[in-house]
Design a protein around this motif. Structure first.
Motif, short mmCIF file in Angstrom:
data_model
loop_
_atom_site.label_atom_id
_atom_site.label_comp_id
_atom_site.label_asym_id
_atom_site.label_seq_id
_atom_site.Cartn_x
_atom_site.Cartn_y
_atom_site.Cartn_z
N UNK A 165 0.81 -1.22 0.00
CA UNK A 165 0.00 0.00 0.00
C UNK A 165 0.85 1.26 0.00
N UNK A 166 2.07 1.17 0.52
CA UNK A 166 2.96 2.35 0.57
C UNK A 166 3.87 2.44 -0.65
N UNK A 167 3.70 1.54 -1.62
CA UNK A 167 4.58 1.50 -2.78
C UNK A 167 3.94 2.19 -3.98
N UNK A 196 -7.90 5.63 -2.06
CA UNK A 196 -8.23 5.30 -0.67
C UNK A 196 -7.57 4.01 -0.20
N UNK A 197 -7.04 3.23 -1.16
CA UNK A 197 -6.42 1.95 -0.82
C UNK A 197 -4.90 2.04 -0.78
N UNK A 198 -4.33 3.21 -0.97
CA UNK A 198 -2.88 3.39 -0.94
C UNK A 198 -2.54 4.57 -0.04
N UNK A 199 -1.26 4.67 0.34
CA UNK A 199 -0.82 5.78 1.17
C UNK A 199 -0.90 5.48 2.65
N UNK A 200 -0.49 6.47 3.44
CA UNK A 200 -0.38 6.25 4.88
C UNK A 200 -1.73 6.01 5.54
N UNK A 201 -2.80 6.66 5.04
CA UNK A 201 -4.11 6.49 5.66
C UNK A 201 -4.61 5.06 5.53
N UNK A 256 5.16 4.09 7.77
CA UNK A 256 4.73 5.44 7.40
C UNK A 256 5.71 6.52 7.87
N UNK A 257 6.95 6.13 8.19
CA UNK A 257 8.02 7.07 8.57
C UNK A 257 7.67 7.89 9.81
N UNK A 258 6.96 7.30 10.74
CA UNK A 258 6.61 7.93 12.01
C UNK A 258 5.88 9.25 11.80
N UNK A 259 6.52 10.37 12.04
CA UNK A 259 5.82 11.66 11.98
C UNK A 259 6.03 12.38 10.65
N UNK A 260 6.63 11.70 9.69
CA UNK A 260 6.75 12.24 8.33
C UNK A 260 5.90 11.39 7.39
N UNK A 261 4.66 11.18 7.79
CA UNK A 261 3.78 10.24 7.11
C UNK A 261 3.28 10.75 5.76
N UNK A 262 3.11 12.05 5.59
CA UNK A 262 2.48 12.57 4.37
C UNK A 262 3.35 12.35 3.14
N UNK A 263 4.67 12.35 3.31
CA UNK A 263 5.57 12.14 2.17
C UNK A 263 6.17 10.74 2.15
N UNK A 264 5.62 9.85 2.96
CA UNK A 264 6.21 8.50 3.10
C UNK A 264 5.92 7.65 1.87
N UNK A 265 6.94 6.94 1.44
CA UNK A 265 6.84 5.93 0.38
C UNK A 265 7.79 4.79 0.73
N UNK A 266 7.40 3.58 0.39
CA UNK A 266 8.26 2.44 0.73
C UNK A 266 9.56 2.51 -0.07
N UNK A 267 9.51 3.12 -1.27
CA UNK A 267 10.72 3.26 -2.09
C UNK A 267 11.73 4.22 -1.45
N UNK A 268 11.26 5.12 -0.59
CA UNK A 268 12.15 6.07 0.08
C UNK A 268 12.33 5.70 1.54
N UNK A 269 12.22 4.40 1.81
CA UNK A 269 12.24 3.93 3.20
C UNK A 269 13.56 4.24 3.88
N UNK A 270 14.66 4.26 3.12
CA UNK A 270 15.98 4.42 3.72
C UNK A 270 16.63 5.77 3.35
N UNK A 271 15.81 6.73 2.90
CA UNK A 271 16.38 8.05 2.60
C UNK A 271 16.64 8.86 3.86
N UNK A 272 15.98 8.55 4.95
CA UNK A 272 16.26 9.21 6.22
C UNK A 272 15.30 10.34 6.53
N UNK A 273 14.83 10.38 7.77
CA UNK A 273 14.00 11.48 8.27
C UNK A 273 14.46 11.82 9.68
N UNK A 274 14.16 13.04 10.10
CA UNK A 274 14.59 13.46 11.44
C UNK A 274 13.88 12.69 12.54
#
Length: 462
Positions: free
Chosen positions: A53-55, A84-89, A410-428
C-alpha cells in the motif's frame, strides 16, 4: 496429499487441532510452536499488504496492467484511481484492524493456565475462521466515519504503542546481557573454561564497539561541518565508557558480584549499532563546493552509490527489517521473557551454564507427551500439563508490534511524504527515535547497576 492429511488440515482450519505440514519428512513440531507460527504468518501477511500500500511502484504497475482499473476502483468506492487503498491512511486503517485483532485476543486470553479450556482451544485452533475475522476487521476500518479525526487520534495511539514496543525490546536486551553473564559465571564456579569464554567474548564485544566508533568517526564526520555527528558519536562513545566503569566500580561490585564487563560490552555494541543506524537515517547535509554545486557531506561516499537501484535496496532492507521485528516478537513472547519483565529470574543455584543458554525450550515436551500423527508432519502436544507461555502476553506483544509496523512503514511523523521506495532516505523523526533509544538503553542498564545502591532495603534480582 493423503485423505488423513486433508482431514487434519480441515480440523486445523475449522477445529481445535494444531496446524502442521503434509510432508512426513518434516521434523516434529510442538503445538505451542505451531500456534505461534500461525499468528506470525498472519502478522507477516498484513505487513506485506501494508508495504504494498505504501509502494508507488506497485500502484503504477496496477494502473498500467489491470484492465478496467478505473471502473473497478469506482465500483468498490475506493476513489477514481483507488487512492483510498494506498498511502499512509490506508496503512493506518489496515494496522488498526490487525491491532484490534491482537488486542481482543489479549483480553480474551488473560489468565489462561490450562490448554484444555474453551478459550485455549480457540487460541490454538480455528485458523480459517480467525483469518476471516482478521480480514473483516482490516476491511471494516475503511468504513469508520470521520476519517480525519480517526487518523489523527490513531497516530498518537500508534506512536505510544511503537515506543512501548521499543522499550520492551530494550528491557529484554538488558535482561539478556545480565542473564548471559549470570549463566556463564555460574559455570565458571565449576569449570575454568567458562572464565576463558567470558574473557574472550568480552574482548570481542569491546573490539566491535571500538571499531564501530572509529569507523563512524572516519566516515560520518569531516574537519568542517558535521557537528551533529561529532557530538552524538562522542556522547554515545563516552556513555559506553561511563557505564563500563560503573559496572566494575567497587561500590557496584559489593552489591552485585555478578556485574562485569560482559553486560556492558553487550550494551556498548548495541548502542554503537543504534548510533550507526541513526546516523544512516539522518537526512543528508549539503553544502556548496567551489563551483557552487550542492554536494552531500557527513555520509560515506560509497553509500551514495548503494541507492542507484532503489528497488533492490528497499526490498532487501525492508525484508531484513521486518524479519528482525518478527524475531523480536517471537523471542519477546516466551515465558522467560514475560517473567523477566515482571522481575522473576532463575536463582543462582538452578543455573546451568550453556553456550546457547537463550535457546532453552519453554516447556518439557518429553516422550510422555501426546503425539498425534495425521499422515503428515508429527505434532507434539506439549501443553497437556499446562501452558508453556503466556497467551495474553503473546498477543499484547503482537498488538504493540502492529503499531510499531504502522509507524515504521509510514516514517513515524513524516507520514504525508512517506513511500516504501524512500524507506531508507532518512527522516529526522527516525533519527531521533533511534538516538533516544541509545540513551534509554544505556539508562536502563545503568539503573540496574545503581538501583541496589539507591534502594538498599529492596531486593533486586538480575
Amino acid at each position: 496429499m493423503s485423505a488423513r492429511c486433508c482431514a487434519g488440515q480441515l480440523a486445523c482450519c475449522c477445529g481445535t487441532a494444531a496446524c502442521s505440514l503434509c510432508c512426513k519428512c518434516c521434523p516434529k513440531i510442538k503445538q505451542s510452536t505451531s500456534t505461534r507460527f500461525m499468528y506470525a504468518l498472519y502478522f507477516i501477511l498484513v505487513t506485506i499488504i501494508c508495504c504494498v500500500m505504501m509502494s508507488t511502484t506497485v500502484a503504477n504497475e496496477m494502473k498500467t496492467h489491470i484492465p478496467f482499473y478505473k471502473q473497478m476502483c469506482k465500483g468498490i468506492q475506493a476513489g477514481e484511481m483507488c487512492e483510498k487503498l494506498v498511502g499512509y491512511s490506508a496503512v493506518y486503517k489496515v494496522c488498526f484492524g490487525m491491532a484490534c485483532f491482537f488486542f481482543l485476543f489479549f483480553l480474551f486470553t488473560i489468565k489462561i493456565n490450562s490448554s484444555k479450556s474453551c478459550r485455549a482451544y480457540i487460541h490454538n485452533g480455528f485458523w480459517l475462521i480467525k483469518l476471516i475475522v482478521l480480514a473483516a476487521m482490516c476491511s471494516g476500518a475503511f468504513f469508520i466515519p470521520d476519517q480525519d479525526t480517526f487518523l489523527n487520534a490513531w497516530r498518537y495511539v500508534g506512536a505510544t504503542g511503537g515506543f512501548l514496543f521499543i522499550a520492551i525490546q530494550l528491557i529484554l536486551l538488558v535482561e539478556f546481557a545480565h542473564k548471559w553473564n549470570k549463566n556463564w559465571t555460574a559455570g565458571a564456579n565449576h569449570k575454568q573454561v567458562w572464565n576463558g569464554l567470558l574473557a574472550l567474548v568480552t574482548l570481542i564485544l569491546y573490539s566491535i564497539a571500538v571499531a564501530a566508533l572509529v569507523l563512524m568517526a572516519l566516515f560520518y564526520t569531516r574537519s568542517e561541518g558535521c557537528m551533529y555527528n561529532k557530538v552524538l558519536i562522542g556522547v554515545n562513545g563516552g556513555l559506553c565508557l561511563f557505564v563500563s566503569l560503573v559496572a566494575i566500580s567497587p561500590c557496584v561490585q559489593n552489591r552485585q558480584p555478578h556485574s562485569g564487563l560482559l553486560q556492558s560490552g553487550v550494551i556498548s555494541c548495541y548502542v554503537m549499532y543504534l548510533t550507526f543506524s541513526a546516523l544512516s537515517s539522518k537526512p543528508p547535509e549539503t553544502i556548496l563546493d567551489e563551483n557552487n554545486r550542492n554536494i552531500t557531506i557527513c555520509v560515506p561516499e560509497f553509500s551514495q552509490g548503494l541507492h542507484s537501484d532503489e528497488n533492490l535496496v528497499t526490498g532487501l532492507g525492508t525484508t531484513i527489517l521486518f524479519g528482525c521485528i518478527l524475531y523480536s516478537c517471537l523471542t519477546s513472547t516466551t515465558r522467560a521473557s514475560s517473567e523477566a519483565l515482571r522481575g522473576i529470574y532463575a536463582t543462582a543455584e538452578t543455573e546451568v551454564a550453556r553456550c546457547c543458554f537463550c535457546c532453552v525450550p519453554d516447556g518439557d515436551a518429553d516422550a510422555e507427551e501426546h503425539v498425534e500423527k495425521r499422515g503428515g508432519q508429527t505434532v507434539v502436544y506439549d501443553e497437556k500439563k499446562g501452558t508453556v507461555y503466556s497467551y495474553a502476553y503473546f498477543h499484547f506483544v503482537f498488538f504493540l508490534a502492529s503499531l510499531y509496523v504502522m509507524m515504521t512503514v509510514t516514517h513515524w511523523f513524516h507520514y504525508e511524504s512517506a513511500q516504501i521506495e524512500k524507506f531508507f532516505t532518512g527522516t529526522w523523526s527516525i533519527f531521533w527515535i533511534k538516538m533516544v533509544s541509545c540513551w534509554v538503553c544505556a539508562g536502563l542498564y545503568l539503573w540496574t547497576l545503581i538501583a541496589p545502591l539507591c534502594c538498599p532495603t529492596r531486593e533486586f534480582s538480575v
